[in-house]
Design an enzyme around this catalytic site. Structure first.
Site, PDB file in Angstrom:
ATOM      1  CB  CYS A  89      -0.859   0.023   1.259  1.00  0.00           C
ATOM      2  SG  CYS A  89      -1.762  -1.513   1.504  1.00  0.00           S
ATOM      3  NE  ARG A 132       4.198   1.789  -1.654  1.00  0.00           N
ATOM      4  CZ  ARG A 132       5.502   1.619  -1.570  1.00  0.00           C
ATOM      5  NH1 ARG A 132       6.317   2.258  -2.369  1.00  0.00           N
ATOM      6  NH2 ARG A 132       6.022   0.816  -0.683  1.00  0.00           N
ATOM      7  CD1 TRP A 165      -3.049  -4.787  -5.041  1.00  0.00           C
ATOM      8  CD2 TRP A 165      -2.289  -6.085  -3.393  1.00  0.00           C
ATOM      9  NE1 TRP A 165      -3.019  -6.080  -5.507  1.00  0.00           N
ATOM     10  CE2 TRP A 165      -2.543  -6.900  -4.509  1.00  0.00           C
ATOM     11  CE3 TRP A 165      -1.806  -6.680  -2.235  1.00  0.00           C
ATOM     12  CZ2 TRP A 165      -2.330  -8.264  -4.522  1.00  0.00           C
ATOM     13  CZ3 TRP A 165      -1.598  -8.064  -2.235  1.00  0.00           C
ATOM     14  CH2 TRP A 165      -1.848  -8.837  -3.377  1.00  0.00           C
ATOM     15  CG  ASN A 205       3.449  -0.668   2.568  1.00  0.00           C
ATOM     16  OD1 ASN A 205       2.924  -1.623   2.009  1.00  0.00           O
ATOM     17  ND2 ASN A 205       4.657  -0.233   2.268  1.00  0.00           N
ATOM     18  N   GLY A 206       2.135  -3.257   4.556  1.00  0.00           N
ATOM     19  CA  GLY A 206       2.839  -4.472   4.959  1.00  0.00           C
ATOM     20  C   GLY A 206       1.872  -5.523   5.434  1.00  0.00           C
ATOM     21  CD  GLU A 219       6.893  -9.616 -20.308  1.00  0.00           C
ATOM     22  OE1 GLU A 219       6.944 -10.319 -19.291  1.00  0.00           O
ATOM     23  OE2 GLU A 219       6.455  -8.450 -20.293  1.00  0.00           O
ATOM     24  CE  LYS A 242       3.144  -7.106 -19.719  1.00  0.00           C
ATOM     25  NZ  LYS A 242       4.470  -7.330 -19.159  1.00  0.00           N
ATOM     26  CD  GLU A 278       0.801  -7.760 -16.308  1.00  0.00           C
ATOM     27  OE1 GLU A 278       1.765  -7.486 -17.027  1.00  0.00           O
ATOM     28  OE2 GLU A 278       0.816  -7.600 -15.086  1.00  0.00           O
ATOM     29  CG  HIS A 298       7.850 -33.439 -22.392  1.00  0.00           C
ATOM     30  ND1 HIS A 298       8.283 -34.738 -22.320  1.00  0.00           N
ATOM     31  CD2 HIS A 298       8.658 -32.817 -23.278  1.00  0.00           C
ATOM     32  CE1 HIS A 298       9.329 -34.891 -23.117  1.00  0.00           C
ATOM     33  NE2 HIS A 298       9.570 -33.739 -23.717  1.00  0.00           N
ATOM     34  CE  LYS A 325       4.710  -0.003 -13.666  1.00  0.00           C
ATOM     35  NZ  LYS A 325       4.754  -0.929 -14.824  1.00  0.00           N
TER      36      LYS A 325
HETATM   37  O1  M6R Z   1       8.895  -3.201 -10.160  1.00  0.00           O
HETATM   38  P1  M6R Z   1       9.331  -4.564 -10.520  1.00  0.00           P
HETATM   39  O2  M6R Z   1       9.995  -4.641 -11.864  1.00  0.00           O
HETATM   40  O3  M6R Z   1      10.211  -5.204  -9.463  1.00  0.00           O
HETATM   41  O4  M6R Z   1       8.040  -5.435 -10.591  1.00  0.00           O
HETATM   42  C1  M6R Z   1       8.091  -6.799 -10.822  1.00  0.00           C
HETATM   43  C2  M6R Z   1       6.730  -7.341 -11.209  1.00  0.00           C
HETATM   44  O5  M6R Z   1       5.814  -7.096 -10.193  1.00  0.00           O
HETATM   45  C3  M6R Z   1       6.226  -6.726 -12.506  1.00  0.00           C
HETATM   46  O6  M6R Z   1       7.111  -6.933 -13.549  1.00  0.00           O
HETATM   47  C4  M6R Z   1       4.854  -7.310 -12.883  1.00  0.00           C
HETATM   48  O7  M6R Z   1       4.982  -8.659 -13.194  1.00  0.00           O
HETATM   49  C5  M6R Z   1       4.264  -6.501 -14.048  1.00  0.00           C
HETATM   50  N1  M6R Z   1       2.935  -6.132 -13.760  1.00  0.00           N
HETATM   51  C6  M6R Z   1       4.291  -7.246 -15.323  1.00  0.00           C
HETATM   52  O8  M6R Z   1       3.738  -6.510 -16.363  1.00  0.00           O
END
Ligand code: M6R
Length: 616
Positions: free
Chosen positions: A2, A27, A76, A102-103, A489, A493, A496, A512, A611
């Site tokens: 957060c 956050r 969050w 936060n935590g 990757e 994408k 998410e 497999h 993020k």
């Molecule tokens: O800020 P960071 O690069 O450490 O974040 C790592 C992941 O949380 C981040 O790459 C996440 O997987 C993205 N939303 C992917 O698009």
């Protein structure tokens, strides 16, 4: 996971808190809230489910009084649904004390039961609420002492901000594990989860350390250890600036950030690659921030890369590049796995920690673990001054500019480029690549921004392909060798932002297990650019077609052999296969984007995500 902000001063707190809070929305955006003390020392709390704009609407409908002190929070959800009741600040039963957090409080369930027996009434399902009640039962007229005693009873990682109606000029902060900084102003002081949140208000900051708490009033800041010892203040002056991002005509930040990639990569190359005739002759790279001597770099025996999510995928590509160029053994691990596996590393290991935000909790923990074992840590990071950069021995900044879209795009390709540059640098100090080959590589790297623009010009085709395939309920992404991480990757994408189940797989592994998924209802995206594994990819594609899978292939421009095997072909220009992940990911970013748009999703702030993942 957060964001928290606190203010004590002479100005009206609520607009300051809300504006700074917006800079922490990366956050989490499940809910937000604000708590203030008015001039009669009444504690006033307003909170709202969803993004900060919802809280702003609430405040327009029910304005807050003038106040000189307050705390605010963007959440969050970890414990309890994202709803109004679970939004912070949380208060004690008497509504005297308010807390933002936060935590994660790991022993919250046990504390909650004990506090209930002492008569505390809980209104939320959060772990945070126990902190407010705990401070309240420990309070005997001295707020600092009550917070101090509460800290000794909490287990987990946390950063908190506390105010109390009995102390209208006192803001208390404390941290263990989660970041928290103090901003020093003129007759006003702040607490914040990161520096950029308050950078337009002050440049003088104190980085609170684990096990420390701070007592702030408008004219004074004092820092103490949890056993009450006063700590000498170390004030840092922040010199960096933070660019603000606008959509600049694009529908979403993600689309804008995809289009920024040629410029980001061009700027990186300009800074790092040799310029001028003499430098060009020597071919020596400038990796500002590396801060480890050539001699020390030459003596490294092993590299360990740690990262999460997209940054982890960049690390997987990095392994291929580092091994090819620096001829060093490289292992790559997700930070969350690395930190608990007692990895074998020592002073001969170089850790490369990759993170866009520099605030990812697991990556920070992995770095601490590696440094405790004697390894040197270089971070590849985008956010200047972030926690990771302060805890690394050297920092390679990607300088990609603010990345606002939760789905990482330009930060990923910038991380990839940094791996190429770091590999080249290591190759130079280790003499593992002949000079002629180094020059060819530099020339090839310099062509990447132009090639990006060429890929982006094929966008219309990609949009049509995305739209034609957006109805599929499941996607498989296949790649081999250095484009296996590209498949991972691409799948991430899509997942998410479109919420479609998608799996990335090494094409050789398909038989497999995942081949069982293939039928006419699945779409399979294959990366089959010209490379030493091209023929193997063609065989895999044929196996999918034989089972009626719908095949979209990312292929090298002009490849006539591929068309008969594919339902759709997306072309990227030819590059040496070692560099191909820089190009092949762009169509996958665009496919994910246009499918998510077609489905009407919130592309920049997808559900359940933040993020930056600041809890483990
Ligand atoms: O800020 P960071 O690069 O450490 O974040 C790592 C992941 O949380 C981040 O790459 C996440 O997987 C993205 N939303 C992917 O698009």
């Amino acid at each position: 996971m957060c964001g928290i902000i606190g203010y004590v001063g002479t100005r009206d707190a609520s607009p300051i808190l809300i504006e700074s809070l917006k800079k922490l929305e990366y956050r989490g955006y499940d809910s937000s809230g604000i708590g203030l003390l008015d001039h009669q020392s009444h504690l006033i709390v307003r909170k709202s489910k969803g993004k900060i704009k919802n809280l702003e609407e609430l405040l327009r409908a029910r304005p807050l009084p003038f106040s000189n002190i307050g705390i605010s929070h963007t959440r969050w959800a970890t414990h309890g649904l994202p709803c109004d009741e679970n939004a912070h600040p949380h208060t004690d039963s008497a509504h005297h004390i308010a807390v933002v957090h936060n935590g994660i409080i790991e022993n919250y369930a046990e504390l909650r039961e004990k506090l209930k027996k002492q008569g505390c009434r809980f209104l939320s399902q959060t772990d945070t609420e126990v902190i407010a009640h705990l401070i309240s039962v420990l309070y005997k007229g001295d707020l600092k002492l009550a917070v101090q005693k509460a800290m000794a009873r909490l287990k987990g990682a946390f950063a908190i901000g506390v105010i109390s109606k009995d102390h209208p000029d006192m803001l208390i902060a404390a941290r263990v594990g989660s970041p928290l900084i103090i901003g020093l102003g003129d007759k006003e002081n702040y607490i914040a989860s990161d520096v950029p949140a308050i950078l337009d208000r002050t440049r003088r900051v104190i980085y609170l350390k684990d096990g420390q708490m701070a007592v702030l009033s408008k004219g004074r800041v004092e820092v103490f250890t949890f056993d009450g010892k006063k700590v000498r203040l170390k004030v840092d002056t922040v010199s960096f600036t933070v660019g603000s991002a606008q959509k600049e005509g694009y529908d979403h930040f993600m689309l804008k950030e995809i289009h920024e990639q040629p410029a980001v990569i061009a700027a990186m190359l300009k800074t790092c690659l040799p310029a001028g005739r003499a430098a060009h002759q020597s071919g020596k790279l400038k990796l500002e921030g590396l801060t480890i001597s050539d001699k020390a770099l030459a003596s490294i025996k092993k590299i360990t890369v740690v990262a999460c999510g997209t940054a982890y995928h960049a690390g997987l590509v990095g392994k291929y590049v580092l091994e090819a160029l620096a001829r060093l053994s490289v292992e790559v691990d997700t930070s969350s796995e690395f930190r608990y596996r007692n990895a074998i590393i020592d002073k001969h290991t170089l850790m490369v920690a990759v993170s866009q935000s520099g605030e990812t909790a697991d990556t920070l923990a992995a770095v601490r673990e590696a440094r405790a074992k004697g390894a040197k840590v270089i971070s590849i990071c985008n956010v200047i001054g972030s926690s990771l950069t302060r805890e690394s021995d050297g920092v390679l900044y990607t300088h990609a500019g603010p990345e606002i879209g939760v789905a990482s795009t330009k930060a990923y390709t910038a991380q990839l480029m940094m791996f190429y540059l770091l590999s080249l640098k290591l190759a130079q100090v280790r003499h593992s690549v002949p000079v002629r080959q180094q020059r060819k590589l530099i020339k090839d790297l310099q062509s990447i921004p132009k090639l990006y623009r060429e890929v982006l010009k094929t966008k219309t085709t990609i949009v049509k392909i995305a739209q034609a395939n957006s109805h599929f309920g499941c996607f498989l992404y296949l790649g081999r060798n250095i484009n296996y991480p590209t498949a991972l990757e691409g799948a991430l994408k899509l997942k998410e932002i479109s919420y479609i189940p998608a799996e990335g797989y090494a094409a050789g592994e398909m038989k497999h297990g995942p081949i069982a998924l293939i039928d006419e209802y699945r779409a399979v995206i294959c990366i089959a650019v010209r490379s030493h594994v091209y023929e193997k990819m063609i065989s895999n594609i044929q196996e999918i077609r034989a089972r009626k899978g719908n095949v979209i292939v990312v292929a090298t421009r002009g490849d006539r052999q591929i068309a008969p095997h594919a339902d759709y072909v997306i072309e990227v220009p030819f590059v040496d296969e070692l560099l191909s992940p820089l190009l092949t990911v762009i169509p996958l970013q665009l496919i994910a984007y246009y499918i998510a748009v077609k489905r009407g999703n919130d592309v920049d702030q997808p559900r359940n995500l933040a993020k930056s993942v600041t809890v483990e």
